[in-house]
Motif scaffolding. Structure first.
Motif, PDB file in Angstrom:
ATOM      1  N   ALA A 183       0.840  -1.194   0.000  1.00 12.35           N
ATOM      2  CA  ALA A 183       0.000   0.000   0.000  1.00 12.35           C
ATOM      3  C   ALA A 183       0.871   1.239   0.000  1.00 12.35           C
ATOM      4  O   ALA A 183       0.465   2.302  -0.447  1.00 12.35           O
ATOM      5  N   LEU A 184       2.078   1.076   0.521  1.00 14.22           N
ATOM      6  CA  LEU A 184       2.953   2.239   0.645  1.00 14.22           C
ATOM      7  C   LEU A 184       3.828   2.404  -0.589  1.00 14.22           C
ATOM      8  O   LEU A 184       4.591   3.336  -0.702  1.00 14.22           O
ATOM      9  N   ILE A 186       4.534   5.775  -2.539  1.00 15.47           N
ATOM     10  CA  ILE A 186       5.062   6.943  -1.839  1.00 15.47           C
ATOM     11  C   ILE A 186       6.103   7.682  -2.660  1.00 15.47           C
ATOM     12  O   ILE A 186       6.045   8.893  -2.803  1.00 15.47           O
ATOM     13  N   SER A 224       7.892   9.474   6.441  1.00 15.97           N
ATOM     14  CA  SER A 224       7.185   8.208   6.592  1.00 15.97           C
ATOM     15  C   SER A 224       7.984   7.249   7.482  1.00 15.97           C
ATOM     16  O   SER A 224       8.401   7.657   8.566  1.00 15.97           O
ATOM     17  N   GLN A 270      -4.190  -2.290   2.606  1.00 17.85           N
ATOM     18  CA  GLN A 270      -5.102  -1.999   1.501  1.00 17.85           C
ATOM     19  C   GLN A 270      -5.057  -3.165   0.535  1.00 17.85           C
ATOM     20  O   GLN A 270      -4.090  -3.904   0.483  1.00 17.85           O
ATOM     21  N   ASP A 309      -4.446  11.395   4.912  1.00 15.44           N
ATOM     22  CA  ASP A 309      -3.623  10.204   4.680  1.00 15.44           C
ATOM     23  C   ASP A 309      -4.494   8.942   4.671  1.00 15.44           C
ATOM     24  O   ASP A 309      -5.142   8.625   5.657  1.00 15.44           O
ATOM     25  N   THR A 351      -2.996   6.145   3.116  1.00 17.66           N
ATOM     26  CA  THR A 351      -1.980   5.117   2.890  1.00 17.66           C
ATOM     27  C   THR A 351      -1.561   4.483   4.212  1.00 17.66           C
ATOM     28  O   THR A 351      -1.403   3.267   4.309  1.00 17.66           O
ATOM     29  N   LYS A 409      -3.773   6.781  10.202  1.00 17.38           N
ATOM     30  CA  LYS A 409      -2.923   7.952   9.983  1.00 17.38           C
ATOM     31  C   LYS A 409      -2.493   8.602  11.298  1.00 17.38           C
ATOM     32  O   LYS A 409      -1.439   9.212  11.398  1.00 17.38           O
ATOM     33  N   HIS A 466      -0.862  11.153   1.961  1.00 14.30           N
ATOM     34  CA  HIS A 466       0.443  10.735   2.459  1.00 14.30           C
ATOM     35  C   HIS A 466       1.596  11.281   1.621  1.00 14.30           C
ATOM     36  O   HIS A 466       1.658  11.054   0.414  1.00 14.30           O
TER      37      HIS A 466
END
Ligand code: NAG
Ligand code: NAG
Ligand code: NAG
Ligand code: NAG
Ligand code: NAG
Length: 324
Positions: free
Chosen positions: A8-9, A12, A126, A161, A244, A246, A250, A299
């Motif tokens: 999911a990240l 970024i 992050s 996610q 956010d 992601t 958050k 994010h």
């Protein structure tokens, strides 16, 4: 069974680059004039990038330029786990974070400029934010004066996610992690697993978490060095991205704990980690050195304005030692 959101990240880095397209002017039009004192006395700044990014990425490198233009020439060191950018990127997904933090400790302690500075400032994006905090707690040599984190997972991540269709990488790791977030493979090799924290499954977390349960001093035996080192920070500023989606939740950016079913948010100040001051956060807060900041957008959708504000507030030499 919950699995991890590390795919999911993935976007970024992309989002981050999008925030700094090369054709965009570096200085926002409403910025304050460029500092022009000949010899800047700003502390050197170290930056730890996030998942899927690498230390040589254009978006990241442009931060150093923006910093120089905003508060005057400042030595910036981009933390890397490998000089090869592609291997550095891979290390954001794969590796034992204990060893990664130790390597960064060694690199900073032997760096010709950083090791001789009276202190350094630190900026974490992050996951780089909680990793820099680990640096402060475990090593802090050179000492960090001000620590600023954007969208970090200080209280971990609890959800994932769905994979986008045909994302083979996502599907693969999802398969590996499913049902096995606490195995030694996940905890020893998959970076986001090491800050996975489900409030409904704290027993496994406390037993197996390779990073977060330790640096948050959540186990029965506390490490007082972590507490003492955190108290040495001049300022610790945490930014949460308002939209956010992601990072789940958050509010982890503020050390809040969010109930995964009721979605009730337990603020840092209501938690034991604060009330019993396991890592110096209560001390810093009472000294007005702990700051909770909201950044607009999703994010890592950083605007130049939010960065220049942060630079002026936390990394400009005049702001040092100002504990209100
Ligand atoms: C900042 O660095 C640039 C490039 O090295 C140099 O041209 C400039 O004179 C420096 N500015 C100050 C104020 O020292
Ligand atoms: C910013 O200033 C530092 C210190 O003078 C210099 O080493 C660095 O190259 C500058 N960065 C950029 C991107 O110009
Ligand atoms: C506490 O952390 C410090 C710094 O990482 C380490 O040297 C020390 O061994 C730790 N102490 C305990 C009791 O684990
Ligand atoms: C990570 O590395 C540390 C230091 O070598 C080691 O003690 C620890 O067991 C490793 N963690 C896992 C889960 O393999
Ligand atoms: C989360 O909320 C539910 C429903 O209110 C509650 O039953 C549960 O105990 C809460 N979980 C935690 C970890 O507090």
């Amino acid at each position: 069974m919950t699995v991890l959101p590390f795919w999911a990240l993935l976007p970024i880095a992309l989002r981050f680059v999008t925030a700094f397209p090369p054709q965009e002017p570096l200085l926002p039009t409403d910025s304050t004039p460029v500092a022009s004192s000949g010899d800047s006395s700003n502390l050197p700044l170290v930056i730890w990038h996030g998942l899927g990014d690498n230390y040589k990425a254009e978006g990241l490198q442009s931060i150093g330029e923006l910093l120089n233009d905003t508060i005057g020439n400042t030595t910036t060191y981009y933390i890397r786990l490998d000089d090869d950018p592609s291997a550095d990127r891979t290390a954001t997904f794969l590796g034992n974070v204990t060893l990664q933090v130790q390597k960064v400790c060694d690199d900073l302690a032997s760096h010709p400029i950083l090791s001789k500075a009276p202190a350094i400032d630190a900026l974490g994006f992050s996951q780089g934010g909680q990793f820099l905090r680990a640096y402060v707690e475990r090593c802090n040599n050179p000492r960090v004066e001000n620590l600023v984190t954007f969208g970090s997972q200080h209280n971990g991540i609890s959800e994932f996610q769905e994979c986008v269709a045909n994302d083979w990488l996502c599907q693969t790791w999802r398969g590996v992690l499913k049902g096995n977030a606490w195995g030694s493979f996940s905890q020893g090799r998959l970076v986001p697993a090491q800050y996975y924290r489900d409030p409904e499954d704290l027993d496994n977390y406390l037993e197996y978490s390779n990073l977060l349960a330790d640096i948050n001093n959540e186990r029965k035996v506390k490490n007082d060095t972590y507490n003492q080192n955190m108290k040495k920070l001049g300022k610790f500023a945490m930014y949460m991205f308002a939209e956010d989606t992601t990072v789940v939740p958050k509010e982890s950016a503020f050390f809040s704990e969010v109930n995964t079913t009721s979605e009730e948010v337990k603020r840092l100040q209501e938690r034991d980690i604060y009330q019993e001051d396991w890592i110096g956060l209560r001390f810093l807060d009472e000294e007005r050195r702990l700051e909770f900041k909201i950044a607009e957008g999703g994010h890592m959708q950083l605007s130049n304005n939010i960065l220049t504000d942060a630079f002026n507030e936390y990394f400009k030499s005049q702001s040092k030692g100002g504990f209100d």
